[in-house]
Design a protein around this motif. Structure first.
Motif, PDB file in Angstrom:
ATOM      1  N   ASP A 150       0.821  -1.205   0.000  1.00 34.59           N
ATOM      2  CA  ASP A 150       0.000   0.000   0.000  1.00 34.59           C
ATOM      3  C   ASP A 150       0.862   1.266   0.000  1.00 34.59           C
ATOM      4  OD1 ASP A 150      -2.776   0.641  -0.152  1.00 34.59           O
ATOM      5  OD2 ASP A 150      -2.627   1.504   1.860  1.00 34.59           O
ATOM      6  N   ALA A 151       1.986   1.234   0.719  1.00 36.66           N
ATOM      7  CA  ALA A 151       2.866   2.411   0.782  1.00 36.66           C
ATOM      8  C   ALA A 151       3.447   2.739  -0.593  1.00 36.66           C
ATOM      9  CB  ALA A 151       3.988   2.183   1.785  1.00 36.66           C
ATOM     10  N   LEU A 152       3.874   1.716  -1.347  1.00 35.98           N
ATOM     11  CA  LEU A 152       4.395   1.941  -2.694  1.00 35.98           C
ATOM     12  C   LEU A 152       3.309   2.535  -3.584  1.00 35.98           C
ATOM     13  CD1 LEU A 152       6.587   1.646  -4.909  1.00 35.98           C
ATOM     14  CD2 LEU A 152       5.704  -0.655  -5.299  1.00 35.98           C
ATOM     15  N   LEU A 153       2.113   2.004  -3.485  1.00 39.79           N
ATOM     16  CA  LEU A 153       0.995   2.523  -4.273  1.00 39.79           C
ATOM     17  C   LEU A 153       0.708   3.985  -3.909  1.00 39.79           C
ATOM     18  CD1 LEU A 153      -1.381   2.346  -6.228  1.00 39.79           C
ATOM     19  CD2 LEU A 153      -2.690   1.259  -4.410  1.00 39.79           C
ATOM     20  N   GLN A 154       0.643   4.282  -2.625  1.00 38.42           N
ATOM     21  CA  GLN A 154       0.355   5.656  -2.190  1.00 38.42           C
ATOM     22  C   GLN A 154       1.419   6.628  -2.686  1.00 38.42           C
ATOM     23  OE1 GLN A 154      -0.128   5.606   2.067  1.00 38.42           O
ATOM     24  NE2 GLN A 154      -1.984   4.386   1.970  1.00 38.42           N
ATOM     25  N   GLU A 155       2.685   6.261  -2.518  1.00 38.41           N
ATOM     26  CA  GLU A 155       3.789   7.126  -2.939  1.00 38.41           C
ATOM     27  C   GLU A 155       3.760   7.346  -4.453  1.00 38.41           C
ATOM     28  OE1 GLU A 155       8.522   6.664  -3.489  1.00 38.41           O
ATOM     29  OE2 GLU A 155       7.761   6.096  -1.510  1.00 38.41           O
ATOM     30  N   THR A 156       3.549   6.280  -5.196  1.00 38.09           N
ATOM     31  CA  THR A 156       3.536   6.377  -6.658  1.00 38.09           C
ATOM     32  C   THR A 156       2.352   7.201  -7.145  1.00 38.09           C
ATOM     33  OG1 THR A 156       4.592   4.204  -6.757  1.00 38.09           O
ATOM     34  CG2 THR A 156       3.585   5.013  -8.778  1.00 38.09           C
ATOM     35  N   GLU A 166       3.080  10.825  -6.354  1.00 39.47           N
ATOM     36  CA  GLU A 166       4.155  11.289  -7.221  1.00 39.47           C
ATOM     37  C   GLU A 166       3.658  11.562  -8.643  1.00 39.47           C
ATOM     38  OE1 GLU A 166       7.845   8.851  -8.373  1.00 39.47           O
ATOM     39  OE2 GLU A 166       8.061   9.509  -6.291  1.00 39.47           O
ATOM     40  N   ASN A 167       2.705  10.765  -9.086  1.00 47.84           N
ATOM     41  CA  ASN A 167       2.121  10.938 -10.415  1.00 47.84           C
ATOM     42  C   ASN A 167       0.924  11.890 -10.390  1.00 47.84           C
ATOM     43  OD1 ASN A 167       3.827   9.278 -12.053  1.00 47.84           O
ATOM     44  ND2 ASN A 167       2.927   7.512 -11.032  1.00 47.84           N
ATOM     45  N   GLN A 168       0.834  12.675  -9.339  1.00 48.13           N
ATOM     46  CA  GLN A 168      -0.207  13.697  -9.179  1.00 48.13           C
ATOM     47  C   GLN A 168      -1.604  13.099  -9.373  1.00 48.13           C
ATOM     48  OE1 GLN A 168       1.247  16.630 -11.954  1.00 48.13           O
ATOM     49  NE2 GLN A 168       2.642  17.444 -10.424  1.00 48.13           N
ATOM     50  N   HIS A 169      -1.794  11.943  -8.764  1.00 47.48           N
ATOM     51  CA  HIS A 169      -3.083  11.242  -8.748  1.00 47.48           C
ATOM     52  C   HIS A 169      -3.566  10.851 -10.145  1.00 47.48           C
ATOM     53  CE1 HIS A 169      -3.322  12.079  -4.486  1.00 47.48           C
ATOM     54  NE2 HIS A 169      -2.943  13.310  -4.774  1.00 47.48           N
ATOM     55  N   ASP A 170      -2.623  10.657 -11.058  1.00 48.52           N
ATOM     56  CA  ASP A 170      -2.961  10.220 -12.409  1.00 48.52           C
ATOM     57  C   ASP A 170      -3.067   8.695 -12.421  1.00 48.52           C
ATOM     58  OD1 ASP A 170      -2.399   9.173 -15.151  1.00 48.52           O
ATOM     59  OD2 ASP A 170      -2.342  11.312 -15.643  1.00 48.52           O
ATOM     60  N   PHE A 171      -4.279   8.202 -12.628  1.00 49.24           N
ATOM     61  CA  PHE A 171      -4.567   6.768 -12.609  1.00 49.24           C
ATOM     62  C   PHE A 171      -3.705   6.015 -13.617  1.00 49.24           C
ATOM     63  CE2 PHE A 171      -6.882   3.192 -14.492  1.00 49.24           C
ATOM     64  CZ  PHE A 171      -7.153   2.417 -13.375  1.00 49.24           C
ATOM     65  N   TRP A 172      -3.669   6.466 -14.868  1.00 48.99           N
ATOM     66  CA  TRP A 172      -2.997   5.725 -15.930  1.00 48.99           C
ATOM     67  C   TRP A 172      -1.485   5.727 -15.771  1.00 48.99           C
ATOM     68  CZ3 TRP A 172      -5.898   2.361 -17.968  1.00 48.99           C
ATOM     69  CH2 TRP A 172      -7.259   2.595 -18.113  1.00 48.99           C
ATOM     70  N   MET A 173      -0.910   6.838 -15.353  1.00 50.23           N
ATOM     71  CA  MET A 173       0.542   6.871 -15.128  1.00 50.23           C
ATOM     72  C   MET A 173       0.927   5.942 -13.980  1.00 50.23           C
ATOM     73  SD  MET A 173       1.564  10.869 -15.726  1.00 50.23           S
ATOM     74  CE  MET A 173       3.219  10.637 -15.118  1.00 50.23           C
ATOM     75  N   THR A 174       0.130   5.952 -12.916  1.00 50.07           N
ATOM     76  CA  THR A 174       0.401   5.084 -11.774  1.00 50.07           C
ATOM     77  C   THR A 174       0.254   3.622 -12.171  1.00 50.07           C
ATOM     78  OG1 THR A 174      -0.381   6.803 -10.264  1.00 50.07           O
ATOM     79  CG2 THR A 174      -0.248   4.556  -9.383  1.00 50.07           C
ATOM     80  N   LYS A 175      -0.784   3.318 -12.905  1.00 47.25           N
ATOM     81  CA  LYS A 175      -1.011   1.937 -13.337  1.00 47.25           C
ATOM     82  C   LYS A 175       0.147   1.447 -14.212  1.00 47.25           C
ATOM     83  CE  LYS A 175      -4.280  -1.175 -15.445  1.00 47.25           C
ATOM     84  NZ  LYS A 175      -5.678  -1.501 -15.541  1.00 47.25           N
ATOM     85  N   GLN A 176       0.603   2.285 -15.127  1.00 46.23           N
ATOM     86  CA  GLN A 176       1.715   1.907 -15.999  1.00 46.23           C
ATOM     87  C   GLN A 176       2.990   1.637 -15.172  1.00 46.23           C
ATOM     88  OE1 GLN A 176       3.318   4.950 -18.648  1.00 46.23           O
ATOM     89  NE2 GLN A 176       3.416   3.413 -20.270  1.00 46.23           N
ATOM     90  N   TYR A 177       3.258   2.504 -14.202  1.00 44.00           N
ATOM     91  CA  TYR A 177       4.421   2.326 -13.331  1.00 44.00           C
ATOM     92  C   TYR A 177       4.327   0.993 -12.592  1.00 44.00           C
ATOM     93  CZ  TYR A 177       7.761   3.085  -9.551  1.00 44.00           C
ATOM     94  OH  TYR A 177       8.803   2.948  -8.667  1.00 44.00           O
ATOM     95  N   LEU A 178       3.179   0.713 -12.003  1.00 45.09           N
ATOM     96  CA  LEU A 178       3.003  -0.516 -11.225  1.00 45.09           C
ATOM     97  C   LEU A 178       3.080  -1.756 -12.107  1.00 45.09           C
ATOM     98  CD1 LEU A 178       0.205   0.699  -8.794  1.00 45.09           C
ATOM     99  CD2 LEU A 178       2.632   0.362  -8.266  1.00 45.09           C
ATOM    100  N   GLN A 179       2.592  -1.667 -13.318  1.00 39.20           N
ATOM    101  CA  GLN A 179       2.701  -2.797 -14.239  1.00 39.20           C
ATOM    102  C   GLN A 179       4.157  -3.083 -14.578  1.00 39.20           C
ATOM    103  OE1 GLN A 179       0.074  -1.296 -17.297  1.00 39.20           O
ATOM    104  NE2 GLN A 179      -1.555  -2.734 -16.700  1.00 39.20           N
ATOM    105  N   ARG A 180       4.947  -2.035 -14.820  1.00 40.23           N
ATOM    106  CA  ARG A 180       6.379  -2.223 -15.089  1.00 40.23           C
ATOM    107  C   ARG A 180       7.083  -2.789 -13.857  1.00 40.23           C
ATOM    108  NH1 ARG A 180       7.776   3.489 -17.467  1.00 40.23           N
ATOM    109  NH2 ARG A 180       7.873   3.672 -15.252  1.00 40.23           N
ATOM    110  N   TYR A 181       6.747  -2.252 -12.687  1.00 37.13           N
ATOM    111  CA  TYR A 181       7.346  -2.733 -11.445  1.00 37.13           C
ATOM    112  C   TYR A 181       7.053  -4.226 -11.278  1.00 37.13           C
ATOM    113  CZ  TYR A 181       8.857  -2.738  -6.568  1.00 37.13           C
ATOM    114  OH  TYR A 181       9.524  -3.005  -5.404  1.00 37.13           O
TER     115      TYR A 181
END
Length: 162
Positions: A24-30, A33-48
């Motif tokens: 949850d902490a990684l998700l919250q930080e990401t 950091e992505n200014q609450h942008d759903f798609w940017m966060t999702k892309q980051y987490l998929q790569r991770y």
């Protein structure tokens, strides 16, 4: 998409037993950091998650090589693992944030990486900035020393446990 709804959707998709590396902490930080942008966060987490899956497969192969006393294969896999973890950190922007995730490294790989970070910091404008090293809880695997314990032991004058 509303902030809380998109965050909850990301939580349901990524913070679950099928993605134990994403907390949850990684998700919250990401997400922040992505200014609450759903798609940017999702892309980051998929790569991770993709990097994490590859790293874990290599660790499983390394364990098999270790059990079979195949030192050459074990050593080669350790090099590949440590290079892949370095690549994960680099491609996910760790150097810009000065946050480095040591999950997935071998102990020696993590020590070498922190040494490289320290050397790079000493010769840069960022030398007085704090660096965050993410190590996990420090559980021992088969009695072996942990990354966290070795980082604290080898860099005690430069590291503060938090």
């Amino acid at each position: 998409m509303e902030k809380s709804t998109s965050f909850e959707q990301l939580q349901k998709e990524f913070v679950c037993p099928t993605h134990p590396e994403i907390c949850d902490a990684l998700l919250q930080e990401t997400f922040a950091e992505n200014q609450h942008d759903f798609w940017m966060t999702k892309q980051y987490l998929q790569r991770y998650h993709l990097f994490w899956s590859m790293i874990m497969q290599l660790h499983n192969q390394r364990s098999r090589a270790k059990k079979e006393y195949n030192r050459q294969a074990k050593k080669m896999l350790e090099i590949v693992i440590n290079n892949l973890v370095r690549e994960r950190n680099h491609s996910l922007g760790s150097f810009q944030k000065l946050v480095f995730d040591l999950h997935g490294f071998t102990v020696k790989g993590a020590l070498d990486y922190v040494t490289d970070i320290k050397s790079g910091m000493e010769n840069s404008e960022a030398r007085h900035r704090a660096v965050t090293l993410i190590t996990g809880h420090g559980e021992r695997v088969g009695g072996a020393s942990t990354i966290k314990a070795e980082i604290l032991r080898n860099f005690r004058e430069n590291v503060q446990e938090n």
